[in-house]
Design an enzyme around this catalytic site. Structure first.
Site, short mmCIF file in Angstrom:
data_model
loop_
_atom_site.label_atom_id
_atom_site.label_comp_id
_atom_site.label_asym_id
_atom_site.label_seq_id
_atom_site.Cartn_x
_atom_site.Cartn_y
_atom_site.Cartn_z
N LYS A 1 3.98 3.77 8.24
CA LYS A 1 4.05 2.50 8.98
C LYS A 1 4.93 2.62 10.22
O LYS A 1 4.68 1.93 11.21
CB LYS A 1 4.55 1.37 8.07
CG LYS A 1 3.52 0.98 7.02
CD LYS A 1 3.77 -0.40 6.45
CE LYS A 1 2.60 -0.78 5.54
NZ LYS A 1 2.73 -2.07 4.92
N LYS B 1 -7.05 4.72 3.28
CA LYS B 1 -6.96 3.54 2.42
C LYS B 1 -7.54 2.31 3.13
O LYS B 1 -7.31 2.14 4.33
CB LYS B 1 -5.48 3.30 2.08
CG LYS B 1 -5.18 2.03 1.31
CD LYS B 1 -3.70 1.92 0.96
CE LYS B 1 -2.93 0.92 1.81
NZ LYS B 1 -3.16 -0.49 1.54
N LYS C 1 -5.26 -3.88 5.53
CA LYS C 1 -5.30 -5.14 6.28
C LYS C 1 -5.24 -4.90 7.78
O LYS C 1 -5.73 -5.70 8.56
CB LYS C 1 -4.10 -6.01 5.89
CG LYS C 1 -4.11 -6.53 4.48
CD LYS C 1 -2.79 -7.22 4.19
CE LYS C 1 -2.69 -7.69 2.76
NZ LYS C 1 -1.29 -7.78 2.32
P1 ATP Z 1 -0.19 -3.88 4.38
O1 ATP Z 1 -1.02 -3.00 5.27
O2 ATP Z 1 0.36 -5.09 5.06
O3 ATP Z 1 0.84 -3.10 3.58
P2 ATP Z 1 -1.86 -3.88 2.00
O4 ATP Z 1 -3.32 -4.02 2.06
O5 ATP Z 1 -1.29 -2.55 1.63
O6 ATP Z 1 -1.25 -4.46 3.35
P3 ATP Z 1 0.03 -5.16 0.24
O7 ATP Z 1 0.36 -6.60 0.25
O8 ATP Z 1 1.01 -4.18 0.77
O9 ATP Z 1 -1.38 -4.98 0.97
O10 ATP Z 1 -0.33 -4.72 -1.24
C1 ATP Z 1 -0.71 -5.66 -2.24
C2 ATP Z 1 -1.26 -4.91 -3.44
O11 ATP Z 1 -2.54 -4.38 -3.12
C3 ATP Z 1 -0.39 -3.72 -3.86
O12 ATP Z 1 -0.36 -3.66 -5.27
C4 ATP Z 1 -1.13 -2.53 -3.32
O13 ATP Z 1 -0.89 -1.35 -4.06
C5 ATP Z 1 -2.57 -3.00 -3.45
N1 ATP Z 1 -3.46 -2.33 -2.50
C6 ATP Z 1 -3.37 -2.37 -1.15
N2 ATP Z 1 -4.36 -1.66 -0.58
C7 ATP Z 1 -5.10 -1.16 -1.61
C8 ATP Z 1 -6.28 -0.34 -1.68
N3 ATP Z 1 -6.88 0.08 -0.57
N4 ATP Z 1 -6.76 -0.05 -2.90
C9 ATP Z 1 -6.16 -0.48 -4.04
N5 ATP Z 1 -5.05 -1.24 -4.05
C10 ATP Z 1 -4.53 -1.59 -2.84
MG MG Z 2 0.80 -2.26 1.57
#
Ligand code: ATP
Ligand code: MG
Length: 344
Positions: free
Chosen positions: A114, A206, A209
């Site tokens: 990040k 991955k 968002k």
């Molecule tokens: P950011 O990019 O803001 O970190 P993010 O998509 O990683 O967003 P988070 O809020 O950090 O979302 O994570 C929320 C939950 O979703 C966590 O348990 C994380 O492990 C899970 N998660 C995030 N992305 C994935 C993915 N691609 N596959 C499976 N689980 C995910």
């Molecule tokens: Mg995350």
């Protein structure tokens, strides 16, 4: 010492909630309600480790709350709240900043990803993120944490922090009547066929968002048309689907779509390959579109309905915060006694 089983997890209000968040985390949150007491948190303090527009942040906090409820989390039977309303999270995080070692945080891959190349310009909060995450969990002395695979390293750090606290303050913990350990070792729950949902455009990244391409992810608020288009356009290879799981080994895009299908059906990948193995991608994709629309369509519609009702969402968060705070405040009293702070 045996700790009471308790589930804690969080989702950041950083916009664009996607299929990875749903399958990797929220689906598990919903299931665990049947067997455990659960605390689910909209982690807004984590969100501001990177810049958030204040107007959008507020909207996103309410949207994640709406998503929790639309997916089937019961905020009455369990606890749903936003982190910034319970100051004890930040308070315990400070104590943990003094327990965690720089060397531990230097190994965190999420910070490296990040912060990117311009590390000097990353916020101190982004660096200290994992000790706040440890505090989120341990301020409730939670024992089980459902997360996606990307959070495994942070969970390990939480365990290290709990253990070092228990060791460093061992005498004080015992003399205050807490036995050998004040904090449990929180266990990650990372199971099933979709612990790491990948980008629909690139099977090695991955689903996230923040990906610039909206075609890389399926958002929970996407309508049927958008879901269908994104799955049809999802990257694949020219081969037919294999009949056995080992045939997915070097085919990340195929593996990802099969994993998504399996997770949406709550069956193993092997069962999906039994059904579609040997067939063309187009056939499989059509079936996946139908499945995804039938599962996600109602959730998106319910989310859109719920976010309109700001008063209701805010009351859920206020009620959850009050109940969470009652628990967190008890832990903080004990932590202050253990550390040696004078308190009222
Ligand atoms: P950011 O990019 O803001 O970190 P993010 O998509 O990683 O967003 P988070 O809020 O950090 O979302 O994570 C929320 C939950 O979703 C966590 O348990 C994380 O492990 C899970 N998660 C995030 N992305 C994935 C993915 N691609 N596959 C499976 N689980 C995910
Ligand atoms: Mg995350």
């Amino acid at each position: 010492m045996a700790f009471k089983q308790l589930v804690f997890s969080g989702v950041q209000p950083t916009g664009n909630l996607h299929l990875g968040n749903y399958l990797g985390a929220i689906v598990k949150f919903v299931d665990l309600q049947r067997s455990h007491d659960c605390i689910y948190c909209v982690v807004d303090l984590h969100a501001i480790t990177v810049w958030q527009d204040p107007v959008e942040l507020k909207r996103n906090i309410r949207e994640v709350t709406a998503a929790f409820i639309a997916c089937g989390i019961d905020p009455k039977a369990h606890i749903v709240f936003n982190q910034s309303q319970v100051a004890e999270h930040a308070e315990l995080a400070w104590v943990f900043n003094c327990v965690a070692r720089l060397g531990w945080l230097n190994r965190m891959t999420q910070f490296k990803e990040k912060a990117g190349k311009d590390r000097e310009n990353a916020s101190v909060g982004l660096y200290a993120y994992p000790s706040l995450m440890a505090a989120d969990i341990l301020v409730y002395r939670a024992t089980h944490v459902p997360v996606g695979e990307d959070q495994k390293q942070h969970l390990e750090l939480s365990r290290d922090i709990a253990q070092k606290f228990n060791n460093d303050f061992g005498d004080s913990i015992r003399s205050h009547g807490f036995g050998d350990a004040f904090f449990p070792q929180p266990e990650p729950l990372i199971q099933g066929p979709a612990t790491r949902v990948m980008s629909l455009r690139d099977g090695t990244k991955k689903m996230s968002k923040s990906d610039a391409s909206d075609y890389s992810r399926i958002n929970l608020t996407d309508d049927a048309e958008a879901i269908a288009q994104k799955i049809r356009k999802a990257k694949t290879d020219p081969e037919a689907l294999p009949s056995e799981e080992k045939g997915l080994g070097s085919r990340p895009e195929a593996d990802n779509l099969v994993g998504i299908d399996a997770a949406l059906k709550a069956t193993p990948k092997a069962a999906v390959l039994q059904e579609f193995g040997g067939g063309q991608f187009s056939t499989f994709k059509s079936a996946l579109v139908e499945l995804a629309v039938s599962k996600l369509g109602p959730i998106g519609a319910e989310m859109k309905r719920l976010v309109q009702d700001t008063a209701f969402i805010d009351s859920v968060l206020a009620d959850g915060s009050a109940r969470a705070q009652a628990l967190a405040a008890e832990t903080m009293k004990s932590v202050k006694d253990i550390v040696g702070f004078v308190r009222r």
